[in-house]
Design a protein around this motif. Structure first.
Motif, short mmCIF file in Angstrom:
data_model
loop_
_atom_site.label_atom_id
_atom_site.label_comp_id
_atom_site.label_asym_id
_atom_site.label_seq_id
_atom_site.Cartn_x
_atom_site.Cartn_y
_atom_site.Cartn_z
N GLU A 280 0.84 -1.20 0.00
CA GLU A 280 0.00 0.00 0.00
C GLU A 280 0.88 1.26 0.00
N THR A 281 1.93 1.22 0.78
CA THR A 281 2.82 2.37 0.89
C THR A 281 3.59 2.58 -0.41
N GLN A 282 3.98 1.49 -1.04
CA GLN A 282 4.67 1.57 -2.33
C GLN A 282 3.79 2.25 -3.37
N LEU A 283 2.52 1.90 -3.39
CA LEU A 283 1.59 2.50 -4.33
C LEU A 283 1.43 4.00 -4.04
N LYS A 284 1.31 4.36 -2.77
CA LYS A 284 1.17 5.77 -2.40
C LYS A 284 2.42 6.57 -2.78
N ALA A 285 3.59 5.98 -2.60
CA ALA A 285 4.84 6.66 -2.97
C ALA A 285 4.90 6.91 -4.47
N LYS A 286 4.48 5.91 -5.25
CA LYS A 286 4.49 6.06 -6.71
C LYS A 286 3.47 7.09 -7.17
N HIS B 160 12.24 8.75 -4.16
CA HIS B 160 13.38 8.59 -3.24
C HIS B 160 13.04 7.70 -2.04
N LEU B 161 11.76 7.38 -1.86
CA LEU B 161 11.35 6.51 -0.76
C LEU B 161 11.15 5.06 -1.18
N LEU B 162 11.19 4.81 -2.48
CA LEU B 162 10.89 3.46 -2.97
C LEU B 162 11.94 2.44 -2.56
N GLY B 163 13.20 2.85 -2.50
CA GLY B 163 14.27 1.92 -2.13
C GLY B 163 14.07 1.33 -0.75
N SER B 164 13.68 2.17 0.21
CA SER B 164 13.45 1.69 1.59
C SER B 164 12.28 0.72 1.65
N ILE B 165 11.26 1.00 0.85
CA ILE B 165 10.10 0.10 0.81
C ILE B 165 10.49 -1.25 0.21
#
Length: 201
Positions: A62-68, A74-79
């Protein structure tokens, strides 16, 4: 940060307790979208550490989708690293590596050397977990090299500790002991700081 700090010293339940309130959407809404993504990523990692892997995967997806959707690349790597950690815990090593490779690409694009080191560590651990300890050493070494002479004692401590296990399985005890000695040096550097952060909070 307190949740992350508690995680680093192995206090997983407390790490989750400190951040669990943000599972409630109402507590997230007053915050910026970027902060929401960072909080829920850490929440998912905390759930993974306490064995609630399906919940961790759901939150990370869910968080990955929100980041995209919000262009927070820049937050995708941590996810992706979070997903790699979950799938490694589930013994799904090829899936772990897929996410770690994606994390590596994301962190490389943003110049996040510490994130790259963490991604290399996940790849290394997945190979070690599958019994290919020789291959794992290549990736542990890449993690150490990407850090170079920068200050990252906690990550270096983890890398050298994990490397010692790989050397043990390869029946190279001398190299394993050398890695453990190095890891102790790096963990000694971080212990005081971590305890100070926990006490302050």
């Amino acid at each position: 940060m307190l949740s992350f700090t508690l995680e680093t010293v192995g206090r997983y339940k407390e790490s989750l307790d400190e951040i669990k309130e943000y599972e409630n959407e109402a507590n997230l809404l007053p915050l910026s979208v970027e902060t929401q993504i960072r909080l829920v990523t850490q929440l998912a990692i905390a759930y993974n550490n306490t064995g609630e892997h399906p919940k961790a995967v759901t939150l990370l997806k869910e968080t990955q989708l929100k980041a995209k959707e919000n262009s927070f690349t820049h937050l995708l790597g941590s996810i992706e690293v979070g997903l790699a950690r979950v799938y490694r815990k589930l013994n799904e090593c090829p899936i772990c590596r897929d996410h770690a490779e994606s994390a590596l690409a994301d962190h490389r694009a943003t110049g996040d050397w510490l994130g790259m080191a963490e991604a290399y560590r996940e790849i290394a651990l997945s190979y070690h977990q599958e019994g290919d300890s020789e291959k794992s050493l290549e990736y542990f070494d890449l993690g150490i090299k990407i850090i170079g002479d920068r200050s990252a004692p906690f990550m270096l401590g983890k890398l050298y500790t994990d490397m010692s296990g790989a050397y043990w399985f390869l029946r190279k005890p001398a190299e394993g002991i050398e890695c453990l000695e190095r890891s102790i040096t790096f963990f000694d550097k971080t212990e005081h700081l971590l305890n100070t952060v926990i006490a302050y909070n």
